[in-house]
Design a protein around this motif. Structure first.
Motif, PDB file in Angstrom:
ATOM      1  N   VAL A  93       0.845  -1.188   0.000  1.00  0.00           N
ATOM      2  CA  VAL A  93       0.000   0.000   0.000  1.00  0.00           C
ATOM      3  C   VAL A  93       0.882   1.240   0.000  1.00  0.00           C
ATOM      4  O   VAL A  93       2.044   1.192   0.399  1.00  0.00           O
ATOM      5  N   VAL A  94       0.284   2.339  -0.443  1.00  0.00           N
ATOM      6  CA  VAL A  94       0.967   3.634  -0.367  1.00  0.00           C
ATOM      7  C   VAL A  94      -0.001   4.617   0.281  1.00  0.00           C
ATOM      8  O   VAL A  94      -1.187   4.642  -0.031  1.00  0.00           O
ATOM      9  N   GLY A  95       0.534   5.386   1.230  1.00  0.00           N
ATOM     10  CA  GLY A  95      -0.281   6.349   1.957  1.00  0.00           C
ATOM     11  C   GLY A  95      -0.715   7.502   1.076  1.00  0.00           C
ATOM     12  O   GLY A  95       0.026   7.963   0.215  1.00  0.00           O
ATOM     13  N   GLY A  96      -1.922   7.959   1.308  1.00  0.00           N
ATOM     14  CA  GLY A  96      -2.489   9.073   0.549  1.00  0.00           C
ATOM     15  C   GLY A  96      -2.941  10.192   1.468  1.00  0.00           C
ATOM     16  O   GLY A  96      -2.163  10.706   2.270  1.00  0.00           O
ATOM     17  N   ARG A  97      -4.232  10.492   1.399  1.00  0.00           N
ATOM     18  CA  ARG A  97      -4.789  11.613   2.151  1.00  0.00           C
ATOM     19  C   ARG A  97      -4.928  11.288   3.639  1.00  0.00           C
ATOM     20  O   ARG A  97      -5.271  10.184   4.014  1.00  0.00           O
ATOM     21  N   ARG A  98      -4.680  12.319   4.462  1.00  0.00           N
ATOM     22  CA  ARG A  98      -4.927  12.178   5.891  1.00  0.00           C
ATOM     23  C   ARG A  98      -6.408  12.419   6.163  1.00  0.00           C
ATOM     24  O   ARG A  98      -7.068  13.117   5.411  1.00  0.00           O
ATOM     25  N   PHE A  99      -6.892  11.832   7.245  1.00  0.00           N
ATOM     26  CA  PHE A  99      -8.281  12.067   7.636  1.00  0.00           C
ATOM     27  C   PHE A  99      -8.390  12.198   9.151  1.00  0.00           C
ATOM     28  O   PHE A  99      -7.549  11.697   9.899  1.00  0.00           O
ATOM     29  N   LYS A 100      -9.442  12.894   9.571  1.00  0.00           N
ATOM     30  CA  LYS A 100      -9.762  13.032  10.994  1.00  0.00           C
ATOM     31  C   LYS A 100     -10.976  12.152  11.271  1.00  0.00           C
ATOM     32  O   LYS A 100     -11.956  12.189  10.526  1.00  0.00           O
ATOM     33  N   VAL A 101     -10.902  11.371  12.338  1.00  0.00           N
ATOM     34  CA  VAL A 101     -11.995  10.474  12.698  1.00  0.00           C
ATOM     35  C   VAL A 101     -13.073  11.274  13.432  1.00  0.00           C
ATOM     36  O   VAL A 101     -12.809  11.933  14.429  1.00  0.00           O
ATOM     37  N   LEU A 102     -14.293  11.212  12.898  1.00  0.00           N
ATOM     38  CA  LEU A 102     -15.432  11.886  13.519  1.00  0.00           C
ATOM     39  C   LEU A 102     -16.249  10.920  14.379  1.00  0.00           C
ATOM     40  O   LEU A 102     -16.902  11.324  15.335  1.00  0.00           O
TER      41      LEU A 102
END
Length: 154
Positions: A70-79
């Motif tokens: 895998v390759v890392g992409g966009r960061r996200f915040k957990v809601l």
């Protein structure tokens, strides 16, 4: 999947747990993406920020396991989060990263920063080559999927 990954980072994974094998089958049938997030060492709770990863390579093994890269992409915040079929699903909001350099920043500083970054990358490459050589010596030159992924990403 409960592990920390950074944007643009490549990671080789051996997927053997039935719940994560299901996750990978679902990802491969759709967008080829899923989220990865770490756990807090003290409480075991998930961290607040994770990274969407894209499956670049996927090999299904005869016993049902998957070897994936895998390759890392966009960061996200957990809601919010819930559990489905043994793995966690998160309601998330993607984080928009700002540009590193404002348009008004001095071109000389940008050039110096790029030179410093390039020098650091060369140091890391040298250390990585030494590390990979030692792994190869220790393992009797047997190549694993992880070692091959490390070599490809170096």
């Amino acid at each position: 999947v409960m592990d920390v990954v950074l944007p643009f980072q490549r990671l080789a994974l051996n997927i053997f747990e039935p719940r994560y094998r299901l996750l990978i089958r679902r990802a491969m049938a759709g967008s080829r993406t899923f989220g990865m997030i770490g756990l807090s060492g003290r409480s075991g709770d998930i961290l607040g920020i994770g990274v969407e990863v894209k499956i670049e390579e996927c090999q299904c093994m005869p016993d049902g396991r998957f070897h994936i890269e895998v390759v890392g992409g966009r960061r996200f915040k957990v809601l919010g989060q819930e559990e489905q079929d043994g793995y966690r699903l998160a309601q998330a909001k993607y984080i928009r990263d700002e540009k590193e350099y404002p348009d008004t920043m001095d071109q000389g500083r940008r050039t110096d920063d790029v030179k410093n970054l390039f020098a650091l990358a060369q140091q890391i490459e040298g250390k990585l080559e030494t590390f990979l050589g030692r792994i190869g010596q220790h393992s009797g030159r047997q190549h694993s999927a992880v070692l091959n992924a490390l070599k490809r990403s170096a």
